[in-house]
Design a protein around this motif. Structure first.
Motif, PDB file in Angstrom:
ATOM      1  N   PHE A   1     -10.407  16.710   4.424  1.00 55.19           N
ATOM      2  CA  PHE A   1     -10.395  15.447   5.374  1.00 55.19           C
ATOM      3  C   PHE A   1     -11.624  14.634   4.904  1.00 55.19           C
ATOM      4  O   PHE A   1     -12.126  13.568   5.704  1.00 55.19           O
ATOM      5  CB  PHE A   1     -10.344  16.105   6.950  1.00 55.19           C
ATOM      6  N   ASP A   2     -12.224  14.991   3.875  1.00 59.34           N
ATOM      7  CA  ASP A   2     -13.329  13.819   3.639  1.00 59.34           C
ATOM      8  C   ASP A   2     -13.012  12.522   3.314  1.00 59.34           C
ATOM      9  O   ASP A   2     -11.871  12.249   2.872  1.00 59.34           O
ATOM     10  CB  ASP A   2     -14.443  14.468   2.774  1.00 59.34           C
TER      11      ASP A   2
ATOM     12  N   VAL B   1      -5.531  15.028   0.335  1.00 65.99           N
ATOM     13  CA  VAL B   1      -5.698  14.711   2.143  1.00 65.99           C
ATOM     14  C   VAL B   1      -5.136  15.817   2.657  1.00 65.99           C
ATOM     15  O   VAL B   1      -5.805  16.170   3.698  1.00 65.99           O
ATOM     16  CB  VAL B   1      -4.662  13.683   2.132  1.00 65.99           C
TER      17      VAL B   1
ATOM     18  N   PRO C   1      -4.324   0.905  11.773  1.00 63.70           N
ATOM     19  CA  PRO C   1      -4.946   1.980  11.031  1.00 63.70           C
ATOM     20  C   PRO C   1      -5.366   1.883   9.707  1.00 63.70           C
ATOM     21  O   PRO C   1      -6.239   2.477   9.377  1.00 63.70           O
ATOM     22  CB  PRO C   1      -3.289   3.024  10.939  1.00 63.70           C
ATOM     23  N   VAL C   2      -4.743   0.665   9.128  1.00 69.11           N
ATOM     24  CA  VAL C   2      -5.486   0.275   7.859  1.00 69.11           C
ATOM     25  C   VAL C   2      -6.805  -0.144   7.851  1.00 69.11           C
ATOM     26  O   VAL C   2      -7.761  -0.152   7.094  1.00 69.11           O
ATOM     27  CB  VAL C   2      -4.262  -0.755   7.017  1.00 69.11           C
TER      28      VAL C   2
ATOM     29  N   GLN D   1       4.915   2.098  12.015  1.00 71.98           N
ATOM     30  CA  GLN D   1       4.033   1.363  10.970  1.00 71.98           C
ATOM     31  C   GLN D   1       4.594   1.181   9.791  1.00 71.98           C
ATOM     32  O   GLN D   1       4.585   0.003   9.213  1.00 71.98           O
ATOM     33  CB  GLN D   1       2.715   2.214  11.114  1.00 71.98           C
TER      34      GLN D   1
ATOM     35  N   PHE E   1     -14.163   7.263  13.278  1.00 66.40           N
ATOM     36  CA  PHE E   1     -14.427   5.996  13.616  1.00 66.40           C
ATOM     37  C   PHE E   1     -15.039   5.686  14.889  1.00 66.40           C
ATOM     38  O   PHE E   1     -14.525   6.252  15.711  1.00 66.40           O
ATOM     39  CB  PHE E   1     -13.142   5.136  13.514  1.00 66.40           C
TER      40      PHE E   1
ATOM     41  N   ILE F   1      -8.944   0.508  10.077  1.00 69.94           N
ATOM     42  CA  ILE F   1      -9.723   1.669  10.678  1.00 69.94           C
ATOM     43  C   ILE F   1      -9.955   2.441   9.353  1.00 69.94           C
ATOM     44  O   ILE F   1     -11.264   2.716   9.129  1.00 69.94           O
ATOM     45  CB  ILE F   1      -9.006   2.548  11.675  1.00 69.94           C
ATOM     46  N   LEU F   2      -9.142   2.653   8.448  1.00 71.03           N
ATOM     47  CA  LEU F   2      -9.539   3.289   7.175  1.00 71.03           C
ATOM     48  C   LEU F   2     -10.459   2.549   6.421  1.00 71.03           C
ATOM     49  O   LEU F   2     -11.450   3.163   5.972  1.00 71.03           O
ATOM     50  CB  LEU F   2      -8.128   3.523   6.455  1.00 71.03           C
TER      51      LEU F   2
ATOM     52  N   VAL G   1     -13.809   3.568   7.825  1.00 75.08           N
ATOM     53  CA  VAL G   1     -14.138   4.778   7.632  1.00 75.08           C
ATOM     54  C   VAL G   1     -14.607   5.175   6.162  1.00 75.08           C
ATOM     55  O   VAL G   1     -15.617   5.668   5.900  1.00 75.08           O
ATOM     56  CB  VAL G   1     -12.903   5.779   7.700  1.00 75.08           C
TER      57      VAL G   1
ATOM     58  N   VAL H   1      -1.896   5.954   1.808  1.00 82.74           N
ATOM     59  CA  VAL H   1      -2.893   4.752   2.475  1.00 82.74           C
ATOM     60  C   VAL H   1      -2.628   4.630   3.939  1.00 82.74           C
ATOM     61  O   VAL H   1      -3.662   4.382   4.839  1.00 82.74           O
ATOM     62  CB  VAL H   1      -3.243   3.679   1.699  1.00 82.74           C
TER      63      VAL H   1
ATOM     64  N   VAL I   1     -10.745   9.744   0.090  1.00 81.10           N
ATOM     65  CA  VAL I   1      -9.161   9.185  -0.110  1.00 81.10           C
ATOM     66  C   VAL I   1      -9.482   7.491   0.703  1.00 81.10           C
ATOM     67  O   VAL I   1      -8.830   6.597   0.168  1.00 81.10           O
ATOM     68  CB  VAL I   1      -8.161   9.957   0.418  1.00 81.10           C
TER      69      VAL I   1
ATOM     70  N   SER J   1      -8.410   4.222  -0.974  1.00 75.86           N
ATOM     71  CA  SER J   1      -7.461   3.193  -0.491  1.00 75.86           C
ATOM     72  C   SER J   1      -8.073   1.956  -0.424  1.00 75.86           C
ATOM     73  O   SER J   1      -7.405   0.989  -0.507  1.00 75.86           O
ATOM     74  CB  SER J   1      -7.168   3.903   1.207  1.00 75.86           C
TER      75      SER J   1
ATOM     76  N   VAL K   1      -6.958   7.917  14.006  1.00 73.86           N
ATOM     77  CA  VAL K   1      -6.814   7.245  15.131  1.00 73.86           C
ATOM     78  C   VAL K   1      -6.593   8.398  16.359  1.00 73.86           C
ATOM     79  O   VAL K   1      -6.916   8.663  17.550  1.00 73.86           O
ATOM     80  CB  VAL K   1      -5.688   6.289  15.308  1.00 73.86           C
TER      81      VAL K   1
ATOM     82  N   LEU L   1     -13.855  12.113   8.979  1.00 74.22           N
ATOM     83  CA  LEU L   1     -13.017  10.857   8.947  1.00 74.22           C
ATOM     84  C   LEU L   1     -12.876  10.243  10.470  1.00 74.22           C
ATOM     85  O   LEU L   1     -12.233  10.532  11.291  1.00 74.22           O
ATOM     86  CB  LEU L   1     -11.392  11.306   8.909  1.00 74.22           C
TER      87      LEU L   1
ATOM     88  N   LEU M   1       1.007  -1.133   0.040  1.00 70.86           N
ATOM     89  CA  LEU M   1      -0.125   0.001   0.002  1.00 70.86           C
ATOM     90  C   LEU M   1       0.896   1.340  -0.190  1.00 70.86           C
ATOM     91  O   LEU M   1       1.976   1.240   0.676  1.00 70.86           O
ATOM     92  CB  LEU M   1      -0.893   0.029   1.278  1.00 70.86           C
TER      93      LEU M   1
ATOM     94  N   LEU N   1      -6.601  -1.208  -1.813  1.00 70.35           N
ATOM     95  CA  LEU N   1      -6.059  -2.446  -0.992  1.00 70.35           C
ATOM     96  C   LEU N   1      -6.673  -3.729  -1.665  1.00 70.35           C
ATOM     97  O   LEU N   1      -5.961  -4.597  -1.714  1.00 70.35           O
ATOM     98  CB  LEU N   1      -7.036  -2.193   0.249  1.00 70.35           C
TER      99      LEU N   1
ATOM    100  N   VAL O   1     -10.149   7.795  17.535  1.00 70.56           N
ATOM    101  CA  VAL O   1     -10.278   6.563  18.121  1.00 70.56           C
ATOM    102  C   VAL O   1      -9.775   6.573  19.510  1.00 70.56           C
ATOM    103  O   VAL O   1     -10.418   6.640  20.681  1.00 70.56           O
ATOM    104  CB  VAL O   1      -9.932   5.432  17.562  1.00 70.56           C
TER     105      VAL O   1
ATOM    106  N   TYR P   1      -2.882   7.713   6.434  1.00 71.87           N
ATOM    107  CA  TYR P   1      -4.323   8.186   6.740  1.00 71.87           C
ATOM    108  C   TYR P   1      -4.948   7.664   7.760  1.00 71.87           C
ATOM    109  O   TYR P   1      -5.667   8.681   8.525  1.00 71.87           O
ATOM    110  CB  TYR P   1      -4.975   8.324   5.427  1.00 71.87           C
ATOM    111  N   GLY P   2      -4.754   6.487   7.935  1.00 70.20           N
ATOM    112  CA  GLY P   2      -5.630   5.874   8.996  1.00 70.20           C
ATOM    113  C   GLY P   2      -5.382   6.569  10.428  1.00 70.20           C
ATOM    114  O   GLY P   2      -6.298   6.560  11.383  1.00 70.20           O
TER     115      GLY P   2
END
Lengths: 275, 262
Positions: free
Chosen positions: B228-229, B224, B22-23, A152, B39, B25-26, B29, A110, B232, B236, A118, B37, A106, B240, A124, A113-114
């Motif tokens: 922040f919408d 990005v 984080p992936v 990460q 969660f 969670i993405l 989202v 990508v 993306v 992703s 968080v 954005l 990835l 993925l 979170v 961004y997660g």
């Protein structure tokens, strides 16, 4: 080996070397030493400013601190993971390794961004902490956020490098150490880790060099508040359009990375001659 | 294993959480019905996927990314495979120095190479952004081609080739019946690795953009930074899904522990 074969072999090298010279060494050297609108003297002066300006020194210090922290955490988390994967039954090790490698497929946007979901003010982590009555937490745009994002990003590299050393170890060595009365912790510290040190060292070098030069993650998670060398370089090029001072930042960054690569090369050479 | 090694298992659980959390969670989202954005997502909807597919710049830059990745992977193999063959089998004088030279593009910061190519090639020589992107990515991928293909050659016994020649095969026949099959796993791994590296690259491509020309990751980064919408996030998820496809294919074709085990 006959003469024609020898000549053919050297000819095979030429296209690659030509491209390296023309599209890599030449432009990089020119940009580092004498960018457009500048000459070696201007770059030297800008480098001097960079290394003495009280506003910029913290940027260099932060870059190094972030890289060191990232490398240490990656080693602490990645090496044990590589060990468990290398000693797991075959049908598990392939799947675990795939899971560890998969993030490499990835792009960094990508993967990074997660973290915004968080670490942000409504993220979170903040929600969880509010639920526990600890109040809002805003880790986004801090040094911690950069380190987390880089850990990460680079854990797969540490796991892969350590795994390549660990998978070649003879597991009977551990059996022998246990048979001689060493506990699992001692076996790990005195047998497994020292023997896998070359791989771990390669991993550390990759992670450190990667952290010093990474751009996307520090840009997204540190922003303009927590600048490191790479994001400073970008703003020099894109915002202030100051090429000589961009060259100065590039020079410091390149020297740092080359120094670490050289150091690790020496260390691994010494390791291989003494063992 | 987990019971015998509680501390190591804990550390490795943290490692996988940090790498994948984080992936995941993405992923969540991307399916939100809300417009921020957050969660857990506020309701389920596919609206951000529709928005992602309709957003022209993402589709255009995906095209550029694919062109650059294919062209630079091919170029790196065409330049790198002969070079690694010469290094492994050619008794080249100063072999270690030349080998290190081929590895330097990995060490020098990509942002610096990007800046250099921008200044010297785009501004200086007026080469187009697309051309410069392909040249830059080729330089970046060259070390992968040289090292990965070289590793498969180094593992094979050169006596195989000597035997073929001793039995009367000419150099061309020896190459196609012995050397090339020996290199094949290395070439497959190098191709996959190079293609993914090019497709995902940000720092090198960042400054090598022109009017209407950018790569998808760079476009995503720019997007990005201004909004922040969850568009993306949806992009992703699409990437993925493609990556999972490639990963499964790789595992089927060659097996991960064989690609990375040595």
């Amino acid at each position: 080996m006959d003469v024609t074969r020898r000549v053919t072999m050297r000819v095979l090298l030429l296209p690659g070397l030509a491209v390296l010279l023309f599209a890599f060494l030449y432009p990089v050297a020119l940009t580092l030493a004498a960018p457009p609108d500048g000459d070696p003297a201007t770059v030297a002066r800008e480098t001097g400013t960079l290394l003495s300006d009280p506003h910029l020194l913290p940027v260099i210090a932060r870059s190094i601190r972030v890289a060191v922290m990232t490398t240490l955490i990656c080693l602490l988390l990645g090496f044990p993971t590589a060990y468990l994967v290398s000693r797991a039954p075959a049908r598990w090790s392939g799947k675990l390794l795939a899971l560890a490698i998969f993030p490499l497929m990835l792009n960094t946007v990508v993967r990074t961004y997660g973290w915004i979901a968080v670490l942000g003010g409504n993220g979170v982590l903040s929600t969880a902490s509010q639920a526990l009555g600890l109040g809002r937490v805003q880790l986004l745009y801090t040094e911690t956020a950069i380190v987390l994002g880089l850990v990460q990003l680079f854990l797969p590299l540490m796991i892969l490098s350590s795994y390549s050393s660990l998978s070649q170890q003879d597991p009977r060595l551990e059996d022998a150490a246990r048979g001689l009365g060493a506990g699992p912790g001692r076996v790990f510290r005195q047998v497994v880790f020292p023997l896998a040190l070359p791989g771990a060292l390669v991993g550390c070098t990759l992670v450190f060099a990667g952290s010093i030069t990474a751009f996307t993650t520090p840009q997204l998670l540190g922003g303009s508040r927590e600048r490191i060398l790479s994001t400073l370089l970008y703003s020099r090029v894109n915002v202030s359009l100051d090429w000589p001072s961009a060259s100065a930042v590039a020079l410091v960054m390149t020297v740092l990375v080359l120094a670490v690569a050289a150091l690790s090369g020496r260390l691994s050479k010494r390791g291989s001659t003494t063992s | 294993m987990i019971l015998r090694r509680p501390l190591l298992s804990l550390l490795s659980a943290i490692a996988f959480t940090v790498m994948l959390g984080p992936v995941v969670i993405l992923l969540g989202v991307a399916f939100t019905a809300g417009s921020t954005l957050t969660f857990p997502p506020e309701g389920l909807s596919l609206r951000w996927f529709a928005a992602a597919v309709e957003y022209r710049p993402f589709i255009d830059t995906l095209g550029t990314s694919l062109v650059v990745a294919v062209a630079s992977t091919l170029a790196a193999l065409v330049l790198g495979v002969p070079a690694t063959l010469a290094l492994q089998r050619g008794a080249v004088p100063g072999r270690a120095v030349v080998e290190n030279l081929f590895m330097t593009p990995i060490i020098v910061p990509e942002l610096v190479l990007g800046l250099a190519l921008f200044q010297q090639f785009m501004v200086g020589l007026h080469i187009t952004a697309l051309g410069t992107l392909i040249i830059g990515h080729t330089v970046l991928l060259l070390p992968y081609a040289v090292r990965v293909v070289g590793a498969s050659l180094a593992l094979a016994d050169p006596k195989l080739e000597e035997a073929a020649r001793g039995l009367g095969a000419g150099p061309v026949r020896t190459f196609f019946t012995v050397t090339l099959p020996v290199m094949r796993p290395g070439i497959i791994s190098a191709t996959i690795l190079a293609f993914i590296t090019s497709l995902n690259n940000v720092p090198l491509s960042l400054l090598l953009t022109g009017p209407g020309v950018a790569t998808l990751p760079v476009e995503m980064l720019n997007y990005v930074q201004s909004s922040f919408d969850p568009v993306v996030a949806a992009v992703s998820v699409i990437l993925l899904a493609l990556s999972v496809g490639v990963a499964l294919l790789t595992e089927r074709l060659v097996g991960f522990n064989k690609v990375f085990g040595r």
